[in-house]
Design an enzyme around this catalytic site. Structure first.
Site, short mmCIF file in Angstrom:
data_model
loop_
_atom_site.label_atom_id
_atom_site.label_comp_id
_atom_site.label_asym_id
_atom_site.label_seq_id
_atom_site.Cartn_x
_atom_site.Cartn_y
_atom_site.Cartn_z
N ASP A 106 69.90 4.69 44.56
CA ASP A 106 69.45 3.40 45.08
C ASP A 106 68.93 2.48 43.99
O ASP A 106 68.55 1.33 44.26
CB ASP A 106 68.45 3.56 46.23
CG ASP A 106 67.06 4.01 45.83
OD1 ASP A 106 66.65 3.81 44.68
OD2 ASP A 106 66.36 4.58 46.68
N ASP A 161 57.97 5.83 43.13
CA ASP A 161 57.69 7.17 43.66
C ASP A 161 56.37 7.74 43.15
O ASP A 161 56.26 8.93 42.87
CB ASP A 161 58.84 8.13 43.32
CG ASP A 161 60.14 7.74 44.00
OD1 ASP A 161 60.10 6.95 44.96
OD2 ASP A 161 61.20 8.22 43.57
N HIS A 214 62.49 2.42 43.36
CA HIS A 214 61.10 2.73 43.70
C HIS A 214 60.45 3.52 42.57
O HIS A 214 61.13 4.27 41.86
CB HIS A 214 61.04 3.56 44.99
CG HIS A 214 61.91 3.03 46.09
ND1 HIS A 214 63.25 3.39 46.21
CD2 HIS A 214 61.64 2.20 47.13
CE1 HIS A 214 63.76 2.78 47.27
NE2 HIS A 214 62.82 2.05 47.84
N ASP A 270 65.66 3.90 39.38
CA ASP A 270 65.30 3.93 40.80
C ASP A 270 64.90 2.53 41.24
O ASP A 270 64.43 1.72 40.43
CB ASP A 270 64.10 4.88 40.98
CG ASP A 270 63.93 5.43 42.38
OD1 ASP A 270 64.27 4.73 43.34
OD2 ASP A 270 63.43 6.56 42.50
N GLU A 310 69.74 11.25 46.00
CA GLU A 310 69.70 10.26 47.09
C GLU A 310 71.07 9.69 47.45
O GLU A 310 71.15 8.62 48.06
CB GLU A 310 68.71 9.12 46.77
CG GLU A 310 67.26 9.58 46.62
CD GLU A 310 66.56 9.93 47.94
OE1 GLU A 310 67.16 9.70 49.00
OE2 GLU A 310 65.41 10.43 47.89
N HIS A 336 59.76 12.36 49.10
CA HIS A 336 60.63 11.73 48.10
C HIS A 336 60.01 10.45 47.54
O HIS A 336 60.53 9.90 46.56
CB HIS A 336 62.04 11.48 48.65
CG HIS A 336 62.18 10.34 49.63
ND1 HIS A 336 63.41 9.83 49.98
CD2 HIS A 336 61.28 9.62 50.33
CE1 HIS A 336 63.25 8.84 50.85
NE2 HIS A 336 61.96 8.71 51.09
N HIS A 396 65.04 12.73 46.24
CA HIS A 396 64.39 12.66 44.93
C HIS A 396 63.16 13.55 44.83
O HIS A 396 62.63 13.74 43.72
CB HIS A 396 64.02 11.21 44.60
CG HIS A 396 64.19 10.89 43.15
ND1 HIS A 396 64.26 9.59 42.67
CD2 HIS A 396 64.31 11.68 42.05
CE1 HIS A 396 64.40 9.61 41.36
NE2 HIS A 396 64.43 10.86 40.96
N ASP A 446 68.35 8.01 40.64
CA ASP A 446 68.40 7.77 42.08
C ASP A 446 69.44 6.69 42.30
O ASP A 446 69.34 5.59 41.74
CB ASP A 446 67.01 7.32 42.56
CG ASP A 446 66.92 7.15 44.06
OD1 ASP A 446 67.90 6.70 44.68
OD2 ASP A 446 65.84 7.44 44.62
#
Length: 303
Positions: free
Chosen positions: A230, A129, A127, A125, A273, A142, A98, A228
């Site tokens: 995830d 980030d 997260h 996502d 990712e 990332h 990412h 992303d």
């Protein structure tokens, strides 16, 4: 006429914590991303994979891991996305990790400014980030792209859009968030970022959450999705480097993507990712392609 889609592969794990994301673009090709989108009615141009430095897997320097190499990869991504938008095509950047969103979204921000469009970014996502070199426990970049895009990263990774910050805090909406460091929580509050975390999704449902996230998207908006993988629950998408339990289900993400498509304002996309080394028989890539189909307009019935 639908836009020509430009597939841009960025095969690197330069900003990641584990090896494998560099194989993501070719895993999407194995899952027939180009053929799938052609059958959906798009003209697709696969620009192939960008070239860049190998990942040295070195220790962080001044809180940053692989800064020089990350800059090189993001410059390549910036140039490719810039060229695609300049040619009137819709860039679909296939990562890689990412951190590559720094180059991608910086190019999109420059074009949106030139066209006097409002830029809205949906950051899908687990997260947020928004770490910086001073707060990241790992130095992995990332975990820092949003901070860089907001103008809070190292000088080498900010200012690429013509302004120090490619994004203002009100330009980005986060969805699916469930793993946030303590310093990130403080940064989110201080900057007034709009975060629709998993509690919000649990309490309000995907439909109401997306209605909130998309409420100010209009005909003058360039909508960019930075996806992303995830963001999904690992039960549906095991092939990611930093999976976190308790994410949106496959059906919830289908609704998310269909509601984005309904706006008609999608102008660019990151898919990042994907880590085939941690996947099961390319299942996560196949899920990604199905969700990209929905994002680009596929639905069960004509709507």
């Amino acid at each position: 006429m639908p836009p020509i889609l430009e597939l841009i592969g960025a095969p690197t794990d330069i900003g990641a914590s584990v090896r494998g994301a560099g194989m993501g673009p070719d895993a999407l090709r194995v899952a027939d991303i180009a053929g799938t989108l052609v059958r959906l009615g798009f003209e697709v141009h696969d620009a192939g994979n960008l070239a860049g430095p190998a990942t040295p897997w070195a220790a962080p320097t001044d809180g940053l891991r692989h800064l020089e190499e990350t800059v090189a990869w993001n410059r390549a991504v910036y140039d490719a996305v810039d060229a695609a938008l300049g040619a009137g095509r819709m860039p679909l950047m296939m990562g890689g990790d990412h951190s590559l969103a720094i180059g991608s979204i910086s190019a999109v921000a420059w074009h949106a400014r030139q066209r006097r469009q409002t830029l809205r970014v949906l950051w899908l996502d687990a997260h947020t980030d928004v770490n910086t070199h001073g707060t990241s426990p790992s130095g992995n970049i990332h975990g820092m792209p949003v901070a860089c895009l907001l103008g809070h990263g190292p000088a080498a990774l900010t200012g690429w859009s013509g302004e120090r910050a490619a994004l203002t805090p009100d330009a980005i909406r986060f969805l699916g968030i469930r793993s946030v460091d303590a310093d990130e929580k403080r940064a989110i509050r201080a900057q007034g970022l709009r975060v629709f975390d998993m509690r919000h999704l649990d309490e309000h449902g995907m439909r109401n959450t997306m209605t909130e996230a998309l409420q100010d998207v209009d005909d003058d908006t360039h909508l960019h999705v930075s996806f992303d993988l995830d963001c999904l629950d690992p039960a549906d998408a095991p092939g990611v480097g930093t999976g976190v339990r308790g994410g949106p289900t496959y059906r919830e993400m289908q609704l998310c993507m269909e509601m984005i498509a309904d706006t008609g304002r999608l102008g660019s996309l990151d898919v990042v990712e994907l880590n085939p080394a941690l996947d099961v028989r390319n299942r996560t890539a196949e899920v990604a392609v199905e969700l990209i189909e929905s994002l680009l307009g596929k639905s069960t019935l004509v709507r």
